[in-house]
Design an enzyme around this catalytic site. Structure first.
Site, PDB file in Angstrom:
ATOM      1  N   LEU A  14       4.725  -0.407  -5.845  1.00  0.00           N
ATOM      2  CA  LEU A  14       4.730  -1.772  -6.345  1.00  0.00           C
ATOM      3  C   LEU A  14       5.976  -2.480  -5.817  1.00  0.00           C
ATOM      4  O   LEU A  14       6.914  -2.794  -6.534  1.00  0.00           O
ATOM      5  CB  LEU A  14       4.710  -1.754  -7.880  1.00  0.00           C
ATOM      6  CG  LEU A  14       4.292  -3.024  -8.608  1.00  0.00           C
ATOM      7  CD1 LEU A  14       2.983  -3.580  -8.061  1.00  0.00           C
ATOM      8  CD2 LEU A  14       4.179  -2.766 -10.081  1.00  0.00           C
ATOM      9  N   HIS A  15       5.988  -2.695  -4.501  1.00  0.00           N
ATOM     10  CA  HIS A  15       7.113  -3.353  -3.837  1.00  0.00           C
ATOM     11  C   HIS A  15       6.868  -4.859  -3.815  1.00  0.00           C
ATOM     12  O   HIS A  15       5.964  -5.349  -4.477  1.00  0.00           O
ATOM     13  CB  HIS A  15       7.324  -2.782  -2.432  1.00  0.00           C
ATOM     14  CG  HIS A  15       6.155  -2.994  -1.528  1.00  0.00           C
ATOM     15  ND1 HIS A  15       5.978  -4.146  -0.804  1.00  0.00           N
ATOM     16  CD2 HIS A  15       5.077  -2.218  -1.255  1.00  0.00           C
ATOM     17  CE1 HIS A  15       4.852  -4.064  -0.101  1.00  0.00           C
ATOM     18  NE2 HIS A  15       4.286  -2.904  -0.376  1.00  0.00           N
ATOM     19  N   ALA A  16       7.664  -5.593  -3.062  1.00  0.00           N
ATOM     20  CA  ALA A  16       7.688  -7.056  -3.121  1.00  0.00           C
ATOM     21  C   ALA A  16       6.320  -7.730  -3.000  1.00  0.00           C
ATOM     22  O   ALA A  16       5.981  -8.568  -3.833  1.00  0.00           O
ATOM     23  CB  ALA A  16       8.624  -7.608  -2.048  1.00  0.00           C
ATOM     24  N   ALA A  19       3.845  -6.690  -5.894  1.00  0.00           N
ATOM     25  CA  ALA A  19       4.457  -7.108  -7.157  1.00  0.00           C
ATOM     26  C   ALA A  19       4.377  -8.624  -7.307  1.00  0.00           C
ATOM     27  O   ALA A  19       4.098  -9.133  -8.398  1.00  0.00           O
ATOM     28  CB  ALA A  19       5.906  -6.636  -7.231  1.00  0.00           C
ATOM     29  N   ASP A  87      -1.157  -2.499   1.285  1.00  0.00           N
ATOM     30  CA  ASP A  87      -0.491  -2.151   2.526  1.00  0.00           C
ATOM     31  C   ASP A  87      -1.470  -1.810   3.637  1.00  0.00           C
ATOM     32  O   ASP A  87      -1.049  -1.442   4.730  1.00  0.00           O
ATOM     33  CB  ASP A  87       0.447  -0.971   2.285  1.00  0.00           C
ATOM     34  CG  ASP A  87       1.521  -1.304   1.268  1.00  0.00           C
ATOM     35  OD1 ASP A  87       2.133  -2.385   1.385  1.00  0.00           O
ATOM     36  OD2 ASP A  87       1.731  -0.511   0.328  1.00  0.00           O
TER      37      ASP A  87
END
Length: 88
Positions: A14-16, A19, A87
């Protein structure tokens, strides 16, 4: 209070990017929603800094909780975002 437990689908967690999509969707709801890592403290789902601070990685379980008459629909929509691989 309805809850949904889901597994983070994005390979990088749950990266930028995921998120941000999640927080934007949570902010558009009329229902307050929280998100927590397994056995962790719930944080506001509409706060980007709080969601990023969870440090949820690929395959981690998170629990969403909401209150209100639209809680079930809100949780379903947000859970669907979390299980996607953003991704790919």
């Amino acid at each position: 209070m309805p809850e949904r437990t889901v597994v983070i689908g994005s390979r990088s967690g749950l990266h930028a990017r995921p998120a941000t999509a999640f927080v934007r969707a949570a902010a558009e709801l009329n229902t307050p929603v929280t998100i927590a890592r397994e056995d962790g403290t719930p944080v506001a789902a509409n706060s980007l800094l709080s969601v990023l601070a969870l440090g949820a990685g690929h395959g981690d379980k998170v629990t969403l909780a909401a209150e209100g008459e639209d809680a079930g629909e809100a949780l379903d929509a947000l859970a669907a975002l979390l299980v996607q691989d953003h991704d790919a």
